[in-house]
Structure formats: structure tokens, C-alpha cells
Design a protein around this motif. Structure first.
Motif, PDB file in Angstrom:
ATOM      1  N   GLN A  85       0.812  -1.211   0.000  1.00  0.00           N
ATOM      2  CA  GLN A  85       0.000   0.000   0.000  1.00  0.00           C
ATOM      3  C   GLN A  85       0.846   1.262   0.000  1.00  0.00           C
ATOM      4  O   GLN A  85       0.425   2.300  -0.520  1.00  0.00           O
ATOM      5  CB  GLN A  85      -0.932  -0.001   1.209  1.00  0.00           C
ATOM      6  N   ARG A  86       2.040   1.183   0.559  1.00  0.00           N
ATOM      7  CA  ARG A  86       2.923   2.355   0.651  1.00  0.00           C
ATOM      8  C   ARG A  86       4.012   2.354  -0.405  1.00  0.00           C
ATOM      9  O   ARG A  86       4.846   3.274  -0.447  1.00  0.00           O
ATOM     10  CB  ARG A  86       3.579   2.377   2.031  1.00  0.00           C
ATOM     11  N   ALA A  87       4.021   1.359  -1.279  1.00  0.00           N
ATOM     12  CA  ALA A  87       5.146   1.162  -2.199  1.00  0.00           C
ATOM     13  C   ALA A  87       5.415   2.379  -3.079  1.00  0.00           C
ATOM     14  O   ALA A  87       6.572   2.725  -3.342  1.00  0.00           O
ATOM     15  CB  ALA A  87       4.901  -0.069  -3.068  1.00  0.00           C
ATOM     16  N   ALA A  88       4.366   3.034  -3.549  1.00  0.00           N
ATOM     17  CA  ALA A  88       4.545   4.153  -4.485  1.00  0.00           C
ATOM     18  C   ALA A  88       5.332   5.302  -3.862  1.00  0.00           C
ATOM     19  O   ALA A  88       5.983   6.072  -4.584  1.00  0.00           O
ATOM     20  CB  ALA A  88       3.183   4.640  -4.974  1.00  0.00           C
ATOM     21  N   LEU A 133       7.720   4.921  -1.452  1.00  0.00           N
ATOM     22  CA  LEU A 133       8.944   4.443  -0.808  1.00  0.00           C
ATOM     23  C   LEU A 133      10.016   4.099  -1.830  1.00  0.00           C
ATOM     24  O   LEU A 133       9.711   3.614  -2.921  1.00  0.00           O
ATOM     25  CB  LEU A 133       8.639   3.196   0.030  1.00  0.00           C
ATOM     26  N   PRO A 134      11.290   4.291  -1.471  1.00  0.00           N
ATOM     27  CA  PRO A 134      12.375   3.841  -2.350  1.00  0.00           C
ATOM     28  C   PRO A 134      12.597   2.345  -2.217  1.00  0.00           C
ATOM     29  O   PRO A 134      12.110   1.715  -1.269  1.00  0.00           O
ATOM     30  CB  PRO A 134      13.578   4.620  -1.826  1.00  0.00           C
ATOM     31  N   GLU A 135      13.332   1.800  -3.153  1.00  0.00           N
ATOM     32  CA  GLU A 135      13.708   0.398  -3.034  1.00  0.00           C
ATOM     33  C   GLU A 135      14.483   0.180  -1.745  1.00  0.00           C
ATOM     34  O   GLU A 135      15.211   1.050  -1.274  1.00  0.00           O
ATOM     35  CB  GLU A 135      14.580  -0.024  -4.223  1.00  0.00           C
ATOM     36  N   LEU A 141       8.401 -10.437   7.993  1.00  0.00           N
ATOM     37  CA  LEU A 141       8.885  -9.217   7.355  1.00  0.00           C
ATOM     38  C   LEU A 141       8.613  -9.201   5.861  1.00  0.00           C
ATOM     39  O   LEU A 141       8.386 -10.246   5.240  1.00  0.00           O
ATOM     40  CB  LEU A 141      10.387  -9.052   7.584  1.00  0.00           C
ATOM     41  N   SER A 142       8.640  -7.994   5.321  1.00  0.00           N
ATOM     42  CA  SER A 142       8.513  -7.793   3.878  1.00  0.00           C
ATOM     43  C   SER A 142       9.532  -6.750   3.446  1.00  0.00           C
ATOM     44  O   SER A 142       9.869  -5.845   4.215  1.00  0.00           O
ATOM     45  CB  SER A 142       7.100  -7.329   3.514  1.00  0.00           C
ATOM     46  N   VAL A 143      10.002  -6.897   2.210  1.00  0.00           N
ATOM     47  CA  VAL A 143      10.967  -5.942   1.654  1.00  0.00           C
ATOM     48  C   VAL A 143      10.450  -5.471   0.302  1.00  0.00           C
ATOM     49  O   VAL A 143       9.747  -6.195  -0.413  1.00  0.00           O
ATOM     50  CB  VAL A 143      12.361  -6.566   1.509  1.00  0.00           C
ATOM     51  N   LEU A 144      10.806  -4.238  -0.053  1.00  0.00           N
ATOM     52  CA  LEU A 144      10.382  -3.641  -1.321  1.00  0.00           C
ATOM     53  C   LEU A 144      11.558  -3.639  -2.294  1.00  0.00           C
ATOM     54  O   LEU A 144      12.624  -3.085  -1.985  1.00  0.00           O
ATOM     55  CB  LEU A 144       9.892  -2.213  -1.088  1.00  0.00           C
ATOM     56  N   LEU A 145      11.364  -4.271  -3.447  1.00  0.00           N
ATOM     57  CA  LEU A 145      12.412  -4.371  -4.458  1.00  0.00           C
ATOM     58  C   LEU A 145      11.918  -3.792  -5.783  1.00  0.00           C
ATOM     59  O   LEU A 145      10.742  -3.918  -6.126  1.00  0.00           O
ATOM     60  CB  LEU A 145      12.827  -5.832  -4.661  1.00  0.00           C
ATOM     61  N   ARG A 146      12.830  -3.153  -6.512  1.00  0.00           N
ATOM     62  CA  ARG A 146      12.529  -2.626  -7.837  1.00  0.00           C
ATOM     63  C   ARG A 146      13.599  -3.153  -8.800  1.00  0.00           C
ATOM     64  O   ARG A 146      14.619  -2.501  -9.017  1.00  0.00           O
ATOM     65  CB  ARG A 146      12.512  -1.093  -7.827  1.00  0.00           C
TER      66      ARG A 146
END
Length: 285
Positions: free
Chosen positions: A53-56, A58-60, A90-95
Motif C-alpha cells: 500500500q505504501r510502495a509508491a 517508498l524507495p527500493e 517481514l517484507s521488503v520492497l524491491l525494484r
């Protein structure tokens, strides 16, 4: 107020202290690191849902950790719950783009499995193996048990949220199902979640960096070979329960370049499985 009606403290289970957030940030949020932020919440439904939900904005490299996850999700929307502070949730955001083609993003689940197994094996001193496509296995009392799961989900056009749930100190009477396990039940040398978390994230950073540096090529990055070496599914007779109620039984012989499982059926025909549940029918030779 008597002990019987006192509210539960975050220190109420001394075997399960809270994560040391300042120390984790000092260790992981360093110049040049993949990790750009690290937040810990006391409780949430799903770290994957929250981070997506917050990905847009947040940075990688954003990391979200929950001390307790009340509506964790695995594959096929199966639930994943455990007592507070008994595991790593946990979760991590990757691009991965633009150098990694989208068709190779499916390897992120397998990559995370390799990274988690590698990191935990070193930090916990437990022999880890992988069940295709997204389970982490340990041995408890001579039996294979699931101690962790991984779920990767797209978050918009350019991002992937990868979630992990890993049972660390779960006791026998707390197991959700008989086939579950934990690092503690597998005789880990440590169930201190702080060093375990650091080991997992550092291993993930290394494997992700190598894979992305190779343009997502699983062969050139060494990922395909590493996954095959640690995969308990290969060399076994398995049943693949496929979408639509179909099933296929055969010997798991390979992981192909797209991360799919290759089975050889009884008639000698080879089949590739890209999605479905895998049931191990017999031990590897």
C-alpha cells in the motif's frame, strides 16, 4: 493490579524479547546498502499488504517487520499466524528494473529462498533446505518440517514486495499443524532474532545484487545452481496438485531457466510446472 489481570507486556516472555530496532538500523542502514529504511510494528495483519500500500511513496530497500502478524498470507491466500515475537515476519520492497526483464522477476521467490536458507544456516547452525517453490525446511526428529514460507507480489508496474514468515522459537505445543517446525525445534544454536534477521537481510542483499547485476540471468548469477543444490524436491517422486483440480505425479528432475519445476512422468514424458502445490511422496535417493 494482580498478575492474573495485568496487561501483557512486550517483555512478558523473556525467551522472546523484542527486536532491537536502533541496533538493527545501525547495522543494516549503512551507505551503499540496498536497505534504505527499517520499521518494526508491534502487530499488523500482513506486512506484505502494508508495504504494498505504501510502495509508491517508498524507495527500493524499505523493510517492514512485525513482532506479530495476525493475517499473514502464504500462497493461495493461506493464513500464516504465530505467537508474538516467535519468528521473523517481514517484507521488503524491491525494484528490479530496468536491467532485469519482467519475465525473470519470477525468480525473486526462489532467490529469497536461497538467501534465507543461506543466512539462517550460518547464523542458526541449522541445516536448511528448500521445497519448490517457496518453502523453507528443517529436520525435526528425523522428519522434514516447514519452518518458513515466502510470498512475492507485484506492487504497481515497477516494484515487487517479497514477504517472509520464519518460525524461530515456536515450541511443539504451539505448532499450527504437525508438519510445521521451527529453528528452535531443529536444535538451532541461537534463536536470537536480531542476528538471524541481520543474516537473512545481508544474504538477500548479496544474492539480489548478484542476480540484478547479471540482468536477472539465473545461470550467470549462480542462482539456478544454488537453488538446485539446496532444493529437497529434486530427485524425489512428487505429486503436483495443479490449478483446476488436476494433478501430475513424477520424478522432480530439474529447475528450468524460468524457475519452473521439471517432472518426468511414469511414461517418460517431461512436464514443466509453473504453479501448484508439491507433495513429496518419498525421500530422495
Amino acid at each position: 493490579m494482580t498478575p492474573e489481570n495485568a496487561p501483557e507486556s512486550r517483555w512478558s516472555d523473556l525467551d522472546r524479547p523484542p527486536l532491537n530496532v536502533p541496533a538493527l538500523r545501525r547495522a543494516l542502514l549503512v551507505p551503499g546498502s540496498l536497505w534504505t529504511s527499517l520499521d518494526v510494528v508491534e502487530s499488523t495483519g500482513s506486512t506484505n499488504s502494508d508495504l504494498a500500500q505504501r510502495a509508491a511513496s517508498l524507495p527500493e530497500g524499505a523493510v517492514l517487520i512485525a513482532e506479530e502478524q495476525t493475517a499473514g498470507r502464504g500462497r493461495l491466500d493461506r493464513s500464516w499466524t504465530a505467537p508474538a515475537r516467535s519468528g521473523l515476519f517481514l517484507s521488503v520492497l524491491l525494484r528490479p528494473g530496468p536491467n532485469v526483464p519482467v519475465r525473470r522477476w519470477g525468480w525473486l521467490t526462489l532467490l529469497t529462498g536461497v538467501a534465507a536458507a543461506t543466512g539462517l544456516a550460518k547464523a542458526a547452525g541449522v541445516d536448511m533446505s528448500l521445497k519448490w517453490p517457496n518453502d523453507l525446511l528443517v529436520t525435526v526428529g528425523g522428519e522434514e518440517r516447514k519452518t518458513g514460507g515466502i510470498l512475492a507480489e507485484r506492487a504497481g508496474d515497477d516494484a515487487v514486495v517479497v514477504g517472509m514468515g520464519i518460525n524461530v522459537s515456536l515450541r511443539a505445543d504451539e505448532l499450527p499443524v504437525p508438519t510445521a517446525g521451527s529453528l528452535g525445534l531443529a536444535n538451532a544454536i541461537s534463536t536470537d532474532r536480531d542476528p538471524l534477521l541481520r543474516a537473512v537481510l545481508r544474504s538477500l542483499e548479496q544474492w539480489y545484487g548478484d542476480w540484478r547485476g547479471a540482468g536477472g540471468d539465473p545461470g550467470a548469477s549462480g542462482l539456478q545452481a544454488a537453488y538446485a543444490a539446496g532444493c529437497a524436491t529434486l530427485g524425489r517422486t512428487v505429486r503436483a496438485e495443479l490449478p483446476g483440480g488436476r494433478s501430475l505425479t513424477g520424478e522432480a528432475v530439474a529447475i528450468d531457466g524460468d524457475g519452473q519445476l521439471v517432472l518426468t512422468a511414469g511414461d517418460g514424458q517431461r512436464h514443466t510446472v509453473g504453479a501448484g502445490d508439491i507433495v513429496h511422496l518419498r525421500p530422495a535417493d
